[in-house]
Design an enzyme around this catalytic site. Structure first.
Site, short mmCIF file in Angstrom:
data_model
loop_
_atom_site.label_atom_id
_atom_site.label_comp_id
_atom_site.label_asym_id
_atom_site.label_seq_id
_atom_site.Cartn_x
_atom_site.Cartn_y
_atom_site.Cartn_z
N ASN A 172 6.17 -7.15 9.93
CA ASN A 172 5.94 -7.00 11.37
C ASN A 172 5.73 -8.31 12.13
OD1 ASN A 172 6.18 -4.29 11.11
ND2 ASN A 172 4.04 -3.78 11.50
N GLU A 224 13.64 -4.37 13.74
CA GLU A 224 13.21 -3.02 14.11
C GLU A 224 12.80 -3.04 15.58
OE1 GLU A 224 10.36 -0.39 11.60
OE2 GLU A 224 9.12 -1.29 13.15
N TRP A 228 -5.14 6.75 7.36
CA TRP A 228 -4.00 5.86 7.63
C TRP A 228 -4.15 4.59 6.80
CZ3 TRP A 228 -4.59 0.99 10.09
CH2 TRP A 228 -3.38 0.30 10.28
N ARG A 271 -0.21 8.24 15.13
CA ARG A 271 0.64 8.41 13.95
C ARG A 271 1.07 9.87 13.82
NH1 ARG A 271 1.17 3.81 14.31
NH2 ARG A 271 0.82 2.13 12.82
N ASP A 287 11.73 5.06 5.69
CA ASP A 287 10.56 4.47 6.34
C ASP A 287 9.27 5.03 5.72
OD1 ASP A 287 9.28 2.93 8.31
OD2 ASP A 287 9.06 4.69 9.59
N HIS A 315 -4.08 -6.33 12.27
CA HIS A 315 -3.12 -5.40 12.90
C HIS A 315 -3.23 -5.59 14.41
CE1 HIS A 315 -0.80 -1.61 13.02
NE2 HIS A 315 -0.58 -1.83 11.73
N SER A 344 1.47 -8.38 7.44
CA SER A 344 1.54 -8.85 6.05
C SER A 344 1.94 -10.32 5.98
CB SER A 344 2.53 -7.99 5.26
OG SER A 344 3.81 -8.02 5.86
C1 FAD Z 1 -1.62 1.45 6.93
C2 FAD Z 1 -1.14 0.07 7.17
C3 FAD Z 1 0.18 -0.16 7.48
C4 FAD Z 1 0.66 -1.43 7.66
N1 FAD Z 1 1.98 -1.62 7.93
C5 FAD Z 1 2.47 -2.86 8.00
C6 FAD Z 1 3.88 -3.07 8.19
O1 FAD Z 1 4.64 -2.14 8.34
N2 FAD Z 1 4.31 -4.35 8.20
C7 FAD Z 1 3.48 -5.43 8.04
O2 FAD Z 1 3.97 -6.56 8.04
N3 FAD Z 1 2.16 -5.25 7.88
C8 FAD Z 1 1.63 -4.01 7.86
N4 FAD Z 1 0.29 -3.82 7.69
C9 FAD Z 1 -0.61 -4.99 7.70
C10 FAD Z 1 -0.85 -5.63 6.34
O3 FAD Z 1 -0.89 -4.69 5.34
C11 FAD Z 1 -2.16 -6.40 6.41
O4 FAD Z 1 -2.09 -7.24 7.54
C12 FAD Z 1 -2.45 -7.27 5.20
O5 FAD Z 1 -2.36 -6.52 4.02
C13 FAD Z 1 -3.84 -7.89 5.34
O6 FAD Z 1 -4.05 -8.76 4.27
P1 FAD Z 1 -5.50 -8.96 3.63
O7 FAD Z 1 -5.36 -9.93 2.53
O8 FAD Z 1 -6.49 -9.23 4.70
O9 FAD Z 1 -5.90 -7.52 3.06
P2 FAD Z 1 -5.24 -6.72 1.84
O10 FAD Z 1 -3.81 -7.06 1.70
O11 FAD Z 1 -5.61 -5.30 2.04
O12 FAD Z 1 -5.98 -7.30 0.56
C14 FAD Z 1 -7.36 -7.17 0.31
C15 FAD Z 1 -7.57 -7.32 -1.19
O13 FAD Z 1 -8.94 -7.51 -1.48
C16 FAD Z 1 -9.30 -6.70 -2.60
N5 FAD Z 1 -10.74 -6.45 -2.49
C17 FAD Z 1 -11.36 -5.74 -1.53
N6 FAD Z 1 -12.68 -5.75 -1.72
C18 FAD Z 1 -12.91 -6.50 -2.83
C19 FAD Z 1 -14.09 -6.86 -3.52
N7 FAD Z 1 -15.30 -6.50 -3.08
N8 FAD Z 1 -13.97 -7.62 -4.64
C20 FAD Z 1 -12.75 -8.00 -5.08
N9 FAD Z 1 -11.59 -7.68 -4.46
C21 FAD Z 1 -11.68 -6.94 -3.34
C22 FAD Z 1 -8.44 -5.47 -2.42
O14 FAD Z 1 -8.33 -4.71 -3.59
C23 FAD Z 1 -7.13 -6.09 -1.96
O15 FAD Z 1 -6.32 -6.49 -3.04
C24 FAD Z 1 -0.23 -2.53 7.54
C25 FAD Z 1 -1.57 -2.32 7.26
C26 FAD Z 1 -2.03 -1.03 7.08
C27 FAD Z 1 -3.49 -0.83 6.78
#
Ligand code: FAD
Length: 610
Positions: A59, A124, A215, A246, A334, A371, A418
């Site tokens: 995204n 998209e 979600w 959604r 999708d 997000h 992501s």
């Molecule tokens: C439903 C949904 C749909 C999405 N759709 C899209 C999309 O279509 N396209 C796009 O580009 N992005 C999308 N995103 C956004 C993207 O997924 C997030 O922006 C991204 O994953 C955030 O990265 P992060 O590292 O902060 O969290 P995450 O990727 O969620 O990683 C967090 C990690 O920390 C670990 N963790 C958590 N707590 C602990 C703990 N206490 N000890 C050890 N490990 C821990 C978890 O297990 C996980 O592996 C979406 C997000 C969601 C929620």
């Protein structure tokens, strides 16, 4: 079997192997060739975090190689979507680097769909590119695995450790292995938290038969905030929770339907309600109603008002756009790439999207920073473009020395998604390496007494259960302890009813928030008596702990911001208008773990992009 304690030393400790964490491990290795980089994850990085199931689109991609967008365009977009309040320096920093990240993903094997006519990535919408993303997470995890000195899967990190000699400096973290129950003590010169945002803070719409369906991934347990808050790290915009429109019951994504397939939504009577409600929205938020595309919260608002007026169900007219086999495949894929549950819901409800429209609904609120929302830690910005009061040394360092963050952890910068979260992990990794090198080898000092106390605290729920189970009356009713699930459901009900969940149409006010805080205080007291029958429940207990702290922070911030800035995300009924004169600011909080007090303040919003 007796519990063992394992000590692990590192230069850089990355907590959470999701998109932020994987980016951090990858880039830390690039700049810190000889450093010891340890990645610790509560699940298994191959399939963990919000992207565990896969995604169908990236995204955040500028397309600078083709002159499609410039970073400044993206800042304007994110600022508009968040009704004026974003950290433009942080967003600009991600936008200027995110394309390089996406190109790496493709090099590592991620299939990005190409437009056959132009040869460019298939868009998209303006910022999204389509992928065959079922294996997105394992592909990205492989890069992190190859970069880290050690990856420790299945370790739930429960607390961060502070330096014994310097109170505001990070020293490491503690946690336990969810499979063998061993206690882990990590010492690190720098820590990067990428532990993700939060589902299950608010009562989900799906309860009973559909319990747990949300979600946002149900395993995203607010650790990004629950770990940071007790350290006294400054948090920002925690009131900016997100509500998503959604597909009903399966939470299937709508982006591809609206943007790529050009479908549209109406109320039950076939009326296009967004346009019809424009004047009313303008009277609430003024100039922000004119932003194109209309901010996410305002689109929610129109749908919520429609449902309140008794004009539901809201329908997405899928049947109007599936006129070719190719489009039908895009629609199904999708879901199959990222939310398989929605395909199952359609199948189970006899819904053929070629024949009839499908219901949409607004979700319960979630707390996240990557997000269309920007809750998280207040972080130092990039040296070359952050205003002076937004920087105090190292890019993406929180107000705690040596403690960095990425993805959902860092506040004020929405729309990372992501690719942007991975990019922010890279930025954090690069500056954490510089921080460690500037330290010139000086390791932090651990406080043995504090570690001993934490060990007792962490495993106490097992003891509470062992003793308390003798008094179980019937089923799971125990006079001496509460289970993690009972605690979770109590939290969700409280947040739903007092802090603007779906059952009040996201409305709250000062008296409701104050009552919510009172009840949250009691839940915090009862958490001392939580019982865990096994290691899995022990993990649930500590996830609940992180959720409770985060919920309290959300409630304090919601109380502090006396306006309704994001109608459609939540409403302060006692302050129903957007108020730029007093509230064109970031909210900030610092928690004092010793007294339980919250210190609230306002921080300036600097607009650096015209
Ligand atoms: C439903 C949904 C749909 C999405 N759709 C899209 C999309 O279509 N396209 C796009 O580009 N992005 C999308 N995103 C956004 C993207 O997924 C997030 O922006 C991204 O994953 C955030 O990265 P992060 O590292 O902060 O969290 P995450 O990727 O969620 O990683 C967090 C990690 O920390 C670990 N963790 C958590 N707590 C602990 C703990 N206490 N000890 C050890 N490990 C821990 C978890 O297990 C996980 O592996 C979406 C997000 C969601 C929620």
């Amino acid at each position: 079997m007796a519990r063992k304690t394992r000590f692990i030393d590192s230069d850089i400790l990355v907590i959470g192997g999701g998109f932020g964490g994987c980016g951090a491990a990858y880039e830390s290795r690039f700049w810190g060739r000889d450093l010891k980089i340890v990645l610790v994850e509560k699940a298994n990085i191959d399939r963990s975090g919000a992207v565990a199931q896969g995604l169908s689109a990236i995204n955040c991609y500028m397309g600078m190689q083709w002159g499609e967008n410039q970073p400044e365009d993206f800042v304007r977009y994110a600022r508009g979507d968040l009704m004026g309040l974003v950290r433009e320096d942080l967003i600009f920093d991600i936008a200027r680097h995110v394309d390089a990240t996406v190109h790496k993903f493709e090099e590592w094997g991620l299939p990005i769909i190409k437009d056959p006519k132009t040869g460019r990535y298939l868009r998209e919408g303006r910022w999204q590119v389509m992928i065959h993303g079922e294996s997105y997470k394992p592909i990205i995890a492989e890069a992190a695995r190859k970069s880290a000195s050690e990856v420790h899967n299945r370790i739930m990190v429960t607390h961060l450790l502070m330096d014994k000699a310097r109170p505001n400096r990070i020293a490491g973290a503690v946690g336990f292995n969810v499979r063998d129950g061993n206690f882990y003590v990590f010492r690190a010169k720098a820590v990067i938290v990428g532990a993700g945002g939060a589902s299950h803070i608010y009562r989900p719409r799906s309860v009973g038969e559909g319990m747990g369906r949300t979600w946002y991934a149900p395993w995203s347990s607010a650790s990004a905030y629950g770990l940071l808050i007790p350290t006294g790290a400054k948090m920002t915009q925690m009131e900016n929770k997100i509500v998503l429109a959604r597909f009903k019951d399966g939470y299937g994504p709508v982006g591809a339907w609206f943007l790529l397939l050009k479908s549209y939504a109406t109320n039950a009577y076939g009326e296009k309600y967004e346009a019809a409600r424009f004047d009313e929205i303008k009277s609430l938020v003024g100039k922000y109603a004119d932003i194109t595309p209309m901010p996410t919260c305002l689109r929610n608002h129109a749908m919520i008002e429609e449902m309140k007026a008794g004009k539901g169900p809201i329908f997405m007219h899928t049947q109007e756009v599936l006129d070719t086999k190719e489009k039908e495949e895009i629609g199904w894929e999708d879901f199959l790439d990222m939310t398989i549950g929605q395909a199952v819901v359609w199948a189970s409800q006899n819904t053929d999207p070629r024949e009839k429209p499908s219901e949409l609904i607004t979700s319960e609120p979630y707390v996240m920073g990557s997000h269309a929302t920007c809750s998280g830690a207040w972080a130092s910005g990039p040296e070359d473009c952050a205003p002076a009061d937004y920087q105090w040394g190292y890019n993406r360092m929180t107000t705690v020395e040596g403690l960095f963050g990425a993805g959902d952890t860092i506040g004020g910068s929405a729309h990372k998604f992501s690719s942007g979260s991975f990019t922010e992990g890279r930025l954090a990794g690069k500056s954490a390496v510089r921080y460690v090198m500037d330290l010139k080898g000086e390791p932090p000092q651990l406080d043995e007494a504090q570690i001993k106390r934490l060990e007792e605290t962490i495993f106490k729920p097992l003891e509470n259960y062992r003793v308390g189970r003798n008094e179980i009356v019937a089923g799971t009713v125990a006079p001496g302890y509460i289970s993690p699930l009972q605690g979770l459901q109590r939290l969700e009900k409280m947040m739903d009813e007092y802090v603007g969940g779906y059952s009040t149409f996201y409305v709250t006010n000062e008296p409701l928030l104050n009552r919510g805080l009172e009840l949250l205080g009691m839940l915090k007291e009862d958490f001392e008596h939580i019982g865990a029958e096994d290691l899995h429940q022990l993990q649930r207990a500590w996830e609940l702990h992180h959720r409770i702290l985060t919920a309290e922070s959300v409630t304090q911030h919601t109380l502090f911001r006396q306006e309704t800035r994001w109608p459609g995300y939540y409403y302060r009924a006692d302050h129903p208008q957007l108020d730029d004169a007093d509230w064109h600011v970031f909210t900030a909080s610092q928690y004092d773990a010793k007294t339980g007090d919250w210190h609230m303040s306002k921080l300036p919003v600097h607009h650096i992009i015209g």
